[in-house]
Write a protein that holds these residues in place. Structure first.
Motif, mmCIF file in Angstrom:
data_model
loop_
_atom_site.group_PDB
_atom_site.id
_atom_site.type_symbol
_atom_site.label_atom_id
_atom_site.label_comp_id
_atom_site.label_asym_id
_atom_site.label_seq_id
_atom_site.Cartn_x
_atom_site.Cartn_y
_atom_site.Cartn_z
ATOM 1 N N GLN A 1 -1.795 11.650 8.719
ATOM 2 C CA GLN A 1 -0.512 11.557 9.403
ATOM 3 C C GLN A 1 -0.532 10.465 10.467
ATOM 4 O O GLN A 1 0.451 9.727 10.643
ATOM 5 C CB GLN A 1 -0.161 12.910 10.051
ATOM 6 N N ASP A 2 -1.659 10.330 11.166
ATOM 7 C CA ASP A 2 -1.792 9.255 12.158
ATOM 8 C C ASP A 2 -1.661 7.884 11.490
ATOM 9 O O ASP A 2 -0.981 6.994 12.003
ATOM 10 C CB ASP A 2 -3.146 9.352 12.871
ATOM 11 N N TRP A 3 -2.341 7.723 10.352
ATOM 12 C CA TRP A 3 -2.239 6.462 9.621
ATOM 13 C C TRP A 3 -0.797 6.206 9.183
ATOM 14 O O TRP A 3 -0.289 5.092 9.312
ATOM 15 C CB TRP A 3 -3.149 6.489 8.389
ATOM 16 N N GLU A 4 -0.163 7.247 8.659
ATOM 17 C CA GLU A 4 1.216 7.081 8.168
ATOM 18 C C GLU A 4 2.156 6.709 9.310
ATOM 19 O O GLU A 4 3.030 5.847 9.147
ATOM 20 C CB GLU A 4 1.680 8.372 7.488
ATOM 21 N N ASP A 5 1.963 7.321 10.466
ATOM 22 C CA ASP A 5 2.799 6.984 11.628
ATOM 23 C C ASP A 5 2.608 5.519 12.025
ATOM 24 O O ASP A 5 3.580 4.834 12.386
ATOM 25 C CB ASP A 5 2.447 7.898 12.811
ATOM 26 N N LYS A 6 1.364 5.046 11.953
ATOM 27 C CA LYS A 6 1.100 3.642 12.291
ATOM 28 C C LYS A 6 1.756 2.706 11.287
ATOM 29 O O LYS A 6 2.318 1.670 11.663
ATOM 30 C CB LYS A 6 -0.408 3.388 12.334
ATOM 31 N N PHE A 7 1.693 3.069 10.003
ATOM 32 C CA PHE A 7 2.324 2.236 8.981
ATOM 33 C C PHE A 7 3.843 2.197 9.186
ATOM 34 O O PHE A 7 4.472 1.137 9.056
ATOM 35 C CB PHE A 7 1.991 2.770 7.592
ATOM 36 N N LYS A 8 4.433 3.340 9.496
ATOM 37 C CA LYS A 8 5.882 3.388 9.718
ATOM 38 C C LYS A 8 6.280 2.515 10.898
ATOM 39 O O LYS A 8 7.349 1.890 10.897
ATOM 40 C CB LYS A 8 6.324 4.833 9.980
ATOM 41 N N GLU A 9 5.428 2.488 11.907
ATOM 42 C CA GLU A 9 5.734 1.739 13.121
ATOM 43 C C GLU A 9 5.568 0.232 12.924
ATOM 44 O O GLU A 9 6.336 -0.561 13.463
ATOM 45 C CB GLU A 9 4.812 2.224 14.246
ATOM 46 N N ARG A 10 4.568 -0.174 12.125
ATOM 47 C CA ARG A 10 4.204 -1.590 12.066
ATOM 48 C C ARG A 10 4.672 -2.321 10.812
ATOM 49 O O ARG A 10 4.810 -3.540 10.835
ATOM 50 C CB ARG A 10 2.679 -1.723 12.166
ATOM 51 N N ILE B 1 0.860 -1.180 0.000
ATOM 52 C CA ILE B 1 0.000 0.000 0.000
ATOM 53 C C ILE B 1 0.899 1.233 0.000
ATOM 54 O O ILE B 1 1.908 1.274 0.716
ATOM 55 C CB ILE B 1 -0.932 0.032 1.225
ATOM 56 N N ALA B 2 0.529 2.229 -0.782
ATOM 57 C CA ALA B 2 1.289 3.484 -0.821
ATOM 58 C C ALA B 2 0.555 4.562 -0.035
ATOM 59 O O ALA B 2 -0.671 4.672 -0.108
ATOM 60 C CB ALA B 2 1.495 3.937 -2.260
ATOM 61 N N ILE B 3 1.340 5.321 0.732
ATOM 62 C CA ILE B 3 0.810 6.481 1.455
ATOM 63 C C ILE B 3 1.770 7.637 1.230
ATOM 64 O O ILE B 3 2.958 7.540 1.552
ATOM 65 C CB ILE B 3 0.684 6.220 2.970
ATOM 66 N N ARG B 4 1.261 8.708 0.656
ATOM 67 C CA ARG B 4 2.052 9.906 0.371
ATOM 68 C C ARG B 4 3.390 9.560 -0.285
ATOM 69 O O ARG B 4 4.446 10.034 0.104
ATOM 70 C CB ARG B 4 2.251 10.730 1.635
ATOM 71 N N GLY B 5 3.313 8.691 -1.279
ATOM 72 C CA GLY B 5 4.476 8.385 -2.088
ATOM 73 C C GLY B 5 5.353 7.276 -1.564
ATOM 74 O O GLY B 5 6.215 6.781 -2.288
ATOM 75 N N GLN B 6 5.152 6.850 -0.327
ATOM 76 C CA GLN B 6 5.951 5.783 0.263
ATOM 77 C C GLN B 6 5.182 4.470 0.206
ATOM 78 O O GLN B 6 3.984 4.434 0.480
ATOM 79 C CB GLN B 6 6.310 6.123 1.714
ATOM 80 N N VAL B 7 5.877 3.389 -0.144
ATOM 81 C CA VAL B 7 5.234 2.087 -0.320
ATOM 82 C C VAL B 7 5.573 1.191 0.861
ATOM 83 O O VAL B 7 6.751 1.019 1.205
ATOM 84 C CB VAL B 7 5.693 1.424 -1.635
ATOM 85 N N TYR C 1 1.119 13.475 -4.448
ATOM 86 C CA TYR C 1 0.654 13.343 -3.076
ATOM 87 C C TYR C 1 0.916 14.568 -2.222
ATOM 88 O O TYR C 1 0.787 14.547 -1.022
ATOM 89 C CB TYR C 1 1.333 12.133 -2.413
ATOM 90 N N GLY C 2 1.299 15.691 -2.850
ATOM 91 C CA GLY C 2 1.466 16.921 -2.078
ATOM 92 C C GLY C 2 2.735 16.916 -1.260
ATOM 93 O O GLY C 2 3.642 16.119 -1.472
ATOM 94 N N ASN C 3 2.797 17.842 -0.288
ATOM 95 C CA ASN C 3 3.996 17.975 0.526
ATOM 96 C C ASN C 3 4.177 16.764 1.422
ATOM 97 O O ASN C 3 3.244 16.276 2.011
ATOM 98 C CB ASN C 3 3.908 19.242 1.390
ATOM 99 N N HIS C 4 5.400 16.305 1.519
ATOM 100 C CA HIS C 4 5.686 15.140 2.351
ATOM 101 C C HIS C 4 7.122 15.235 2.836
ATOM 102 O O HIS C 4 8.029 15.481 2.041
ATOM 103 C CB HIS C 4 5.483 13.843 1.568
ATOM 104 N N ASN C 5 7.299 15.041 4.128
ATOM 105 C CA ASN C 5 8.639 15.036 4.695
ATOM 106 C C ASN C 5 9.004 13.629 5.070
ATOM 107 O O ASN C 5 8.401 13.031 5.937
ATOM 108 C CB ASN C 5 8.704 15.927 5.949
ATOM 109 N N ASP C 6 10.004 13.070 4.418
ATOM 110 C CA ASP C 6 10.442 11.708 4.747
ATOM 111 C C ASP C 6 11.053 11.670 6.119
ATOM 112 O O ASP C 6 11.782 12.560 6.527
ATOM 113 C CB ASP C 6 11.503 11.223 3.735
ATOM 114 N N ALA C 7 10.750 10.602 6.869
ATOM 115 C CA ALA C 7 11.343 10.427 8.183
ATOM 116 C C ALA C 7 12.681 9.770 8.021
ATOM 117 O O ALA C 7 12.910 9.011 7.104
ATOM 118 C CB ALA C 7 10.436 9.572 9.055
#
Length: 204
Positions: free
Chosen positions: A175-184, A115-121, A198-204
């Protein structure tokens, strides 16, 4: 005799007739009860908190269901035999197009679910109960789900990375969803630049 003695004592002490003394006593008792009722259980008299907007309630219910199901899934995985591999191993894909991403929708058990979220897969194979063919979020598999997650929408028209017209509240949800995806889930690639709407996005 006793009653007559009490009546004479009341009249001698107060100078009032028995009927007048009883009436005054009753009025004093009623006044006491009225005043004391104004000062008891102040929390009961306070207005109840305003109900949350329906959209916020639905969003919270969806997120809570997702959390509960993930906990159940993780518990099931702990109980599975160690020799059983429940999902394909993650593979770094690098840059990927939306057309290529569509092949990772969970229908082929030999391929991971992406699944992709704001450009990250992200490889969400371990969440197959949610994103697999029979899962409640299967619509998001193999797609860019940015807008749909921001709006908590299951409308196929929202399965896009286009965030135009999305308000700050929806961006916060995304952002909450993206944080959960990054964590899990492991991040295994990113969308090709021609698909990066996907607009502005800051990679972690």
């Amino acid at each position: 005799m006793v009653a007559q003695g009490i009546a004479e004592a009341v009249q001698a002490f107060t100078g009032l007739s028995t009927a007048a003394a009883v009436t005054i006593l009753a009025l004093m008792l009623a006044t006491y009860l009225l005043v004391s009722s104004l000062f008891v259980a102040p929390e009961a008299a306070s207005p109840s908190p305003a109900p949350l907007p329906k959209s916020t309630q639905l969003r919270q219910e969806e997120e809570q269901k997702h959390e509960e199901k993930e906990e159940e899934e993780q518990q099931e995985e702990k109980e599975e035999p160690a020799a059983f591999v429940p999902y394909p191993e993650s593979v770094q894909l690098g840059e990927i197009t939306l057309q290529q991403l569509a092949a990772y929708d969970g229908k082929d058990p030999s391929k991971p679910i992406l699944i992709a979220i704001r450009g990250q897969v992200y490889d969400v194979s371990r969440g197959r109960l949610f994103y697999g063919p029979q899962g409640p979020y299967s619509l998001f598999a193999g797609r860019d789900a940015s807008r749909a997650l921001a709006l908590m929408s299951f409308d196929p028209i929202d399965l896009t990375g286009d965030l135009e017209g999305i308000g700050p509240d929806e961006i916060e949800v995304l952002q909450d969803w993206e944080d959960k995806f990054k964590e899990r889930y492991p991040r295994v690639g990113h969308l090709a630049s021609e698909n990066a709407t996907y607009g502005n996005h800051n990679d972690a």
